[in-house]
Enzyme design. Sequence first.
Site, PDB file in Angstrom:
ATOM      1  N   ARG A 180       0.839  -1.202   0.000  1.00 48.55           N
ATOM      2  CA  ARG A 180       0.000   0.000   0.000  1.00 48.55           C
ATOM      3  C   ARG A 180       0.870   1.246   0.000  1.00 48.55           C
ATOM      4  O   ARG A 180       0.587   2.212  -0.700  1.00 48.55           O
ATOM      5  CB  ARG A 180      -0.942   0.000   1.206  1.00 48.55           C
ATOM      6  CG  ARG A 180      -2.101  -0.960   1.025  1.00 48.55           C
ATOM      7  CD  ARG A 180      -3.001  -1.023   2.231  1.00 48.55           C
ATOM      8  NE  ARG A 180      -3.668   0.255   2.483  1.00 48.55           N
ATOM      9  CZ  ARG A 180      -4.280   0.541   3.635  1.00 48.55           C
ATOM     10  NH1 ARG A 180      -4.303  -0.343   4.625  1.00 48.55           N
ATOM     11  NH2 ARG A 180      -4.861   1.702   3.803  1.00 48.55           N
TER      12      ARG A 180
ATOM     13  N   CYS B  57      -0.979   5.806   9.185  1.00 46.02           N
ATOM     14  CA  CYS B  57      -1.367   4.481   8.682  1.00 46.02           C
ATOM     15  C   CYS B  57      -2.527   4.714   7.716  1.00 46.02           C
ATOM     16  O   CYS B  57      -2.530   5.704   6.997  1.00 46.02           O
ATOM     17  CB  CYS B  57      -1.728   3.528   9.826  1.00 46.02           C
ATOM     18  SG  CYS B  57      -3.101   4.087  10.848  1.00 46.02           S
TER      19      CYS B  57
END
Length: 138
Positions: free
Chosen positions: A38, A97
Site C-alpha cells: 500500500r 497508517c
Amino acid sequence: MGNINGIFHPQRICDSNFIFEQMNNKQLAVLDARSRERFLGIAPEPRSGVRSGHIPDSVSLPYPEVLNEYCFKTDEQLTAIFSALLGNKTSTLVFSCGSGITACIILLSAVIAGYKDLILYDGSWTDWGSNVALPVGR
C-alpha cells in the site's frame, strides 16, 4: 475499578496542514504503518476515493515488523529497527497508517525504544490520499 482519566495533549496530534508545512524539515520524519504494498501504491486502497501511494519522504514501517506475534519486540530490537530506519538525526516522529489506528502500534513501539517527541497523524492516509491538492509519493 476506579475511574481512569487520560490527559489530552493536542500537540501530540497533527493534521495534513502540519505535515505539509513541515515537509522540508529534516528533523521530522513520517512513519507509515501500512503494508509496503500500500505504501508503494502497488496494492489498492480499501477506501473508495483514496489515491494509492504515500506521503512524500515518509518511511515505511509496517506495524507487524515491531511485533512478535501479539507482543511488542524487545526494547533492544525496537531501538535497532528505528535506528536502521532513521539513524540518530531525527528529533520528531509523526505516525501515520490508513486511518490512525495501526499508527498507534508503531508509535507505542517508538515509546518503548526511548523516543520522546511523537505525534499521531490522526487522519492518516485516508485524509492525505483523499485530498488531491496534496502530493503523493510512489
